[in-house]
Write a protein that holds these residues in place. Structure first.
Motif, PDB file in Angstrom:
ATOM      1  N   LEU A 153       0.940  -1.185   0.101  1.00 47.85           N
ATOM      2  CA  LEU A 153      -0.033  -0.039  -0.013  1.00 47.85           C
ATOM      3  C   LEU A 153       1.024   1.229  -0.102  1.00 47.85           C
ATOM      4  O   LEU A 153       1.406   1.488   0.988  1.00 47.85           O
ATOM      5  CB  LEU A 153      -0.783  -0.076   1.311  1.00 47.85           C
ATOM      6  N   PRO A 154       0.888   1.824  -0.933  1.00 44.37           N
ATOM      7  CA  PRO A 154       1.675   3.217  -0.986  1.00 44.37           C
ATOM      8  C   PRO A 154       0.747   4.383  -0.380  1.00 44.37           C
ATOM      9  O   PRO A 154      -0.354   4.390  -0.514  1.00 44.37           O
ATOM     10  CB  PRO A 154       1.815   3.733  -2.753  1.00 44.37           C
ATOM     11  N   VAL A 155       1.494   5.351   0.435  1.00 46.01           N
ATOM     12  CA  VAL A 155       0.833   6.240   1.236  1.00 46.01           C
ATOM     13  C   VAL A 155       1.371   7.527   0.830  1.00 46.01           C
ATOM     14  O   VAL A 155       2.523   7.600   0.903  1.00 46.01           O
ATOM     15  CB  VAL A 155       1.062   5.950   2.910  1.00 46.01           C
ATOM     16  N   SER A 156       0.324   8.521   0.438  1.00 44.50           N
ATOM     17  CA  SER A 156       0.901   9.607   0.204  1.00 44.50           C
ATOM     18  C   SER A 156       1.400  10.577   1.355  1.00 44.50           C
ATOM     19  O   SER A 156       0.402  10.712   2.068  1.00 44.50           O
ATOM     20  CB  SER A 156      -0.478  10.399  -0.660  1.00 44.50           C
ATOM     21  N   LEU A 157       2.164  11.339   1.315  1.00 44.56           N
ATOM     22  CA  LEU A 157       2.769  12.004   2.400  1.00 44.56           C
ATOM     23  C   LEU A 157       2.678  13.615   1.895  1.00 44.56           C
ATOM     24  O   LEU A 157       2.694  14.014   0.888  1.00 44.56           O
ATOM     25  CB  LEU A 157       4.081  11.675   2.836  1.00 44.56           C
ATOM     26  N   LYS A 158       2.906  14.523   3.016  1.00 47.07           N
ATOM     27  CA  LYS A 158       2.964  15.907   2.489  1.00 47.07           C
ATOM     28  C   LYS A 158       4.317  16.269   2.000  1.00 47.07           C
ATOM     29  O   LYS A 158       5.267  15.601   1.941  1.00 47.07           O
ATOM     30  CB  LYS A 158       3.225  16.746   3.968  1.00 47.07           C
ATOM     31  N   GLY A 159       4.032  17.281   0.836  1.00 45.56           N
ATOM     32  CA  GLY A 159       5.014  17.422  -0.030  1.00 45.56           C
ATOM     33  C   GLY A 159       5.115  16.517  -1.192  1.00 45.56           C
ATOM     34  O   GLY A 159       5.890  16.750  -2.038  1.00 45.56           O
TER      35      GLY A 159
END
Length: 280
Positions: A153-159
């Protein structure tokens, strides 16, 4: 729960001690080989079904016949964490209630988040949880892994950055242990960090407890208790009851592990050892 687990051993280790008292004059290569085989292990090949848990492989339950000796493990209530040189431990807690929810192990550039959930008596939980995660995350994919079918599962982070995670789940007797791997441990199965954290996860010992919990409820946890602390607490408890055996059968005697004063004492005297460093 989990506070006085000190002194629990593998059944075959107890039998080995008994055998040793009968004949301590001879040690053979076969004996040494047998001892090596008692070390906790886990499959190293990707599989779709994780078989042998509680017999050949962990994560273990405190009531498994061949549960490893966890005297030197760190006690968190819901589970006992094994030793691994060079790790850092971070405790996850609810900010408003201070209830402990889980723990995260950092090792090199990798991390492992660990949570223990209550499960039904007759059915496993991981298949349903995995299906829910797949439905809620369109980018999630299923793959065979060393602990059975797992999720990537790829998780989107800030930036705009993306954190790749690998989510595994293992069903035990009335519990499910979930691990979320990130860093190299999520992307490179041959990396030493991956192998070390896989073994770490497999060596965990879970203590479900007898309290009634709904499926998917987190198993209650408490602040970390180091092996030396647990031993001292056990010795103190034994000393309090010495010469008072007649009090053990009092009807309706409280069965909780601590009163409120003792809980404060555990929290304020928690020490850090060479095995773990607590990060707040």
């Amino acid at each position: 729960m989990g506070l006085f687990g000190f002194g629990k051993k593998k059944k075959h280790q107890d039998e080995a001690v008994a055998d040793q008292t009968e004949d301590t004059t001879e040690t053979t290569d076969a004996d040494s080989a047998a001892d090596e085989q008692t070390e906790p292990a886990y499959p190293t090949e990707a599989v779709t079904e994780y078989e042998g848990r509680g017999e050949q492989y962990g994560p273990w339950d405190t009531n498994d016949e061949d549960v490893p000796d966890y005297d030197d493990y760190l006690d968190l209530g819901a589970y006992f964490l094994p030793f691994l040189q060079g790790i850092e431990l971070r405790i996850k807690a609810n900010r408003s209630t201070q209830t402990i929810l889980g723990s995260t192990i950092t090792y090199g550039s990798s991390s492992l988040e660990i949570e223990a959930f209550a499960a039904p008596k007759t059915l496993g939980l991981w298949d349903d949880v995995r299906a829910d995660l797949m439905e809620a995350n369109k980018d999630a994919t299923e793959e065979a892994g060393v602990f059975g079918t797992e999720l990537k599962l790829p998780v989107s982070l800030k930036g705009g950055k993306t954190l790749n995670t690998r989510i595994v789940g293992v069903d035990g007797p009335r519990w499910m242990l979930r691990g979320i791997f990130s860093g190299k441990a999520a992307s490179d199965p041959d990396d030493p960090e991956t192998q070390a954290l896989n073994k770490f996860f497999a060596d965990i010992v879970v203590e479900r407890g007898e309290e009634p919990l709904a499926p998917r409820d987190l198993i209650p946890m408490h602040p970390p208790i180091a092996p030396a602390q647990r031993k001292a607490m056990q010795e103190a408890a034994d000393g309090e009851t010495e010469g008072k055996e007649h009090l053990k059968d009092i009807p309706n005697k409280p069965t909780g592990p601590f009163d409120s004063d003792q809980q404060v004492e555990v929290k304020t005297t928690l020490s850090r050892g060479p095995m773990f460093s607590e990060v707040r």
